[in-house]
Write a protein that holds these residues in place. Structure first.
Motif, PDB file in Angstrom:
ATOM      1  N   LEU A 109       0.837  -1.188   0.000  1.00 38.42           N
ATOM      2  CA  LEU A 109       0.000   0.000   0.000  1.00 38.42           C
ATOM      3  C   LEU A 109       0.875   1.243   0.000  1.00 38.42           C
ATOM      4  O   LEU A 109       1.929   1.272   0.648  1.00 38.42           O
ATOM      5  N   PRO A 110       0.461   2.307  -0.707  1.00 36.19           N
ATOM      6  CA  PRO A 110       1.244   3.544  -0.674  1.00 36.19           C
ATOM      7  C   PRO A 110       1.178   4.174   0.709  1.00 36.19           C
ATOM      8  O   PRO A 110       0.175   4.044   1.419  1.00 36.19           O
ATOM      9  N   LEU A 111       2.240   4.847   1.090  1.00 38.38           N
ATOM     10  CA  LEU A 111       2.264   5.528   2.374  1.00 38.38           C
ATOM     11  C   LEU A 111       1.611   6.894   2.241  1.00 38.38           C
ATOM     12  O   LEU A 111       1.831   7.606   1.267  1.00 38.38           O
ATOM     13  N   ASP A 120     -15.874  10.893   8.578  1.00 37.90           N
ATOM     14  CA  ASP A 120     -16.017  10.314   7.243  1.00 37.90           C
ATOM     15  C   ASP A 120     -15.466   8.888   7.214  1.00 37.90           C
ATOM     16  O   ASP A 120     -16.060   7.992   6.603  1.00 37.90           O
ATOM     17  N   VAL A 121     -14.321   8.682   7.858  1.00 39.07           N
ATOM     18  CA  VAL A 121     -13.727   7.346   7.897  1.00 39.07           C
ATOM     19  C   VAL A 121     -14.649   6.370   8.622  1.00 39.07           C
ATOM     20  O   VAL A 121     -14.872   5.241   8.170  1.00 39.07           O
ATOM     21  N   LEU A 126      -7.119   5.467   2.037  1.00 39.70           N
ATOM     22  CA  LEU A 126      -5.977   4.808   2.669  1.00 39.70           C
ATOM     23  C   LEU A 126      -6.156   4.718   4.183  1.00 39.70           C
ATOM     24  O   LEU A 126      -5.761   3.724   4.802  1.00 39.70           O
ATOM     25  N   ALA A 127      -6.768   5.746   4.777  1.00 42.43           N
ATOM     26  CA  ALA A 127      -7.024   5.692   6.218  1.00 42.43           C
ATOM     27  C   ALA A 127      -8.008   4.571   6.549  1.00 42.43           C
ATOM     28  O   ALA A 127      -7.835   3.841   7.537  1.00 42.43           O
ATOM     29  N   VAL A 128      -9.031   4.410   5.732  1.00 47.28           N
ATOM     30  CA  VAL A 128      -9.979   3.303   5.914  1.00 47.28           C
ATOM     31  C   VAL A 128      -9.267   1.964   5.765  1.00 47.28           C
ATOM     32  O   VAL A 128      -9.458   1.038   6.560  1.00 47.28           O
ATOM     33  N   THR A 129      -8.417   1.872   4.747  1.00 51.76           N
ATOM     34  CA  THR A 129      -7.691   0.631   4.477  1.00 51.76           C
ATOM     35  C   THR A 129      -6.810   0.238   5.650  1.00 51.76           C
ATOM     36  O   THR A 129      -6.748  -0.935   6.039  1.00 51.76           O
ATOM     37  N   GLU A 130      -6.123   1.219   6.226  1.00 50.95           N
ATOM     38  CA  GLU A 130      -5.259   0.936   7.388  1.00 50.95           C
ATOM     39  C   GLU A 130      -6.057   0.367   8.552  1.00 50.95           C
ATOM     40  O   GLU A 130      -5.588  -0.524   9.271  1.00 50.95           O
ATOM     41  N   LEU A 186     -10.064  -7.262   0.604  1.00 52.51           N
ATOM     42  CA  LEU A 186     -10.503  -5.906   0.293  1.00 52.51           C
ATOM     43  C   LEU A 186      -9.714  -5.432  -0.909  1.00 52.51           C
ATOM     44  O   LEU A 186      -8.483  -5.482  -0.911  1.00 52.51           O
ATOM     45  N   VAL A 187     -10.412  -4.992  -1.951  1.00 53.59           N
ATOM     46  CA  VAL A 187      -9.773  -4.438  -3.139  1.00 53.59           C
ATOM     47  C   VAL A 187     -10.006  -2.930  -3.140  1.00 53.59           C
ATOM     48  O   VAL A 187     -11.146  -2.476  -3.097  1.00 53.59           O
ATOM     49  N   VAL A 188      -8.913  -2.164  -3.163  1.00 54.66           N
ATOM     50  CA  VAL A 188      -8.984  -0.702  -3.183  1.00 54.66           C
ATOM     51  C   VAL A 188      -8.566  -0.234  -4.571  1.00 54.66           C
ATOM     52  O   VAL A 188      -7.436  -0.480  -4.997  1.00 54.66           O
ATOM     53  N   LEU A 189      -9.485   0.414  -5.279  1.00 52.00           N
ATOM     54  CA  LEU A 189      -9.223   0.897  -6.641  1.00 52.00           C
ATOM     55  C   LEU A 189      -9.229   2.423  -6.624  1.00 52.00           C
ATOM     56  O   LEU A 189     -10.280   3.047  -6.499  1.00 52.00           O
TER      57      LEU A 189
END
Length: 470
Positions: free
Chosen positions: A131-133, A144-145, A173-177, A224-227
């Motif tokens: 994942l990108p930082l 929102d998150v 990205l915050a949700v993904t973390e 989880l796929v993040v596009l």
């Protein structure tokens, strides 16, 4: 043999096939013999998979040709060449592939279908392991998150939509973390803006020949796929999301400047950061608002000794309101506080100090400045939508559908309902809808209005349009 997939289906979701000392793994596109991979071309592999899946049945020449050379016309000899390659690879088991004169081919070897666990994420999507930082801390987006977390967990396709610079990627990205560890097969992140050929590259990333095979291939996975940046390739993104929606264990989190218009899509429009209301305000109360906290954080990054003083608090609050709580605009303004001071920024925000031109570092050209972001979106509008956007810039503040009709409609745009192009601009996040007691209202964000007014001036119709606007 029973329960085996039909020709053209991808059995990646849970089958391998054993025959004559070989193991065929369609999901990994591998043929293994004695623990070592057997070299096969992609067409030969697809033909072998089809024959093995239907062992004991005749697979016609037309079926095999359509599978190996989709949407192409080829000579009969091409199929014979691939069959010959397969027989060489199978060695002493070459005779298991039987020619049925005038019809096609049949695999006569004994085949055992065995269930295999889903592939680890690193094997399914090798291009998406890391994942990108996030370059800086997320500010003002906790609510929102939390809202997105509540929506994405039931494994639905959720698209975070908003204007460029509003913070879609940061929030995603915050949700993904926060979801790390919730999915057995991990998290896949793909930025469509970085893919030269999105449709082909996405198929390669997921290990399938075509995207329309992906739904079946992913049915056994829990991930989880993040596009990110789906607006960069909306057609490929919509195809991919449609396929992933068929996999019950796959949750999808997407970002885009506009909805993708697919049945499975749940659209969440990301709002701007909250800004202080009009009126006097002290530093402590101002810092309760996400837009002000972001300004102060970025101002301290460029001028370490910056502190929000009692004098600056109402000025920064007014600046954040003027910039509509748009994070990118606030960041760019805050980066110049050392040169202009907060009051200087407020004085110059609309005129001499042009935030459209201010730039920041980014690997993505359209994220380096507000102008680059708006240029990218504007270029993808239809001619009529471009005309409507620049003419709407003559309206100050909120406006109604009738106001929009009056300022936009003429012989050039005649015959098109105002609601049609207004809806298109709302979809692109260039016009923001408002809910009021008096009925629906709309407005252009300040930076969009400044950009569109430049276009209006260049068009030569500024005087006529402003006269219509009153």
């Amino acid at each position: 043999m029973t329960g085996m997939p039909g020709i053209g289906q991808n059995p990646a979701a849970g089958h391998a096939y054993r025959f004559g000392g070989f193991t065929l793994r369609p999901a990994r596109r591998e043929l293994i013999a004695d623990g070592a991979p057997v070299a096969l071309g992609s067409r030969a592999f697809d033909i072998l998979t089809a024959l093995v899946q239907r062992a004991g049945q005749v697979v016609t020449r037309d079926e095999l040709t359509a599978l190996a050379w989709p949407r192409m016309v080829v000579e009969d000899s091409s199929l014979r060449v691939q069959i010959a390659q397969l027989r060489r690879a199978l060695g002493k088991h070459a005779l298991d592939i039987v020619t049925v004169p005038g019809r096609g081919y049949r695999f006569d070897g004994a085949v055992q279908a065995v269930a295999v666990p889903a592939q680890p994420l690193a094997e399914v999507v090798p291009a998406a392991r890391v994942l990108p930082l996030r370059i800086s801390a997320m500010i003002g987006r906790d609510a929102d998150v939390a809202r997105i977390l509540a929506l994405v967990r039931p494994a639905r396709v959720l698209n975070i939509v908003g204007i460029g610079g509003i913070g879609k990627t940061t929030v995603a990205l915050a949700v993904t973390e926060r979801l790390a560890g919730d999915h057995a097969d991990g998290i896949c992140y793909l930025d469509l803006a970085t893919l030269p050929d999105p449709e082909a590259d996405l198929a390669v990333a997921f290990g399938v020949a075509r995207l329309d095979e992906l739904g079946h291939a992913m049915t056994a996975h829990r991930m989880l796929v993040v596009l990110d940046s789906c607006d960069y390739a909306p057609k490929a993104a919509a195809t991919l999301l449609g396929q992933l929606a068929r996999a019950p264990g796959v949750a999808v989190l997407a970002t885009s400047r506009h909805p993708l218009g697919m049945p499975a899509e749940y659209v969440l429009r990301l709002p701007p950061l909250d800004v202080p209301p009009e009126g006097e305000i002290d530093a402590a109360r101002a810092l309760a608002y996400g837009a002000v906290r972001l300004f102060v954080s970025r101002a301290q990054a460029s001028a370490a000794d910056y502190v929000l003083s009692a004098r600056d608090a109402p000025v920064v609050a007014a600046l954040c309101r003027r910039l509509d709580g748009l994070p990118l605009a606030i960041e760019l303004a805050a980066g110049c506080v050392a040169a202009f001071g907060a009051l200087g920024l407020l004085d110059q925000a609309d005129e001499r100090f042009n935030l459209l031109e201010a730039r920041r570092r980014s690997t993505n050209e359209r994220e380096r400045s507000l102008r680059a972001s708006l240029d990218w979106t504007h270029a993808r509008l239809s001619a009529l939508e471009q005309i409507a956007l620049r003419r709407l810039s003559a309206l100050n503040g909120p406006f109604t559908l009738d106001d929009a009709e009056a300022v936009v409609s003429d012989e050039v745009t005649g015959g098109h309902a105002a609601s049609q192009w207004l809806d298109a601009l709302v979809d692109q996040s260039l016009v923001w809808p408002l809910r009021t007691d008096a009925g629906p209202r709309y407005r252009l964000p300040a930076m969009v209005r400044a950009y569109a007014r430049e276009k209006l001036t260049l068009s030569g119709e500024q005087s006529v349009v402003r006269e219509r606007a009153g």
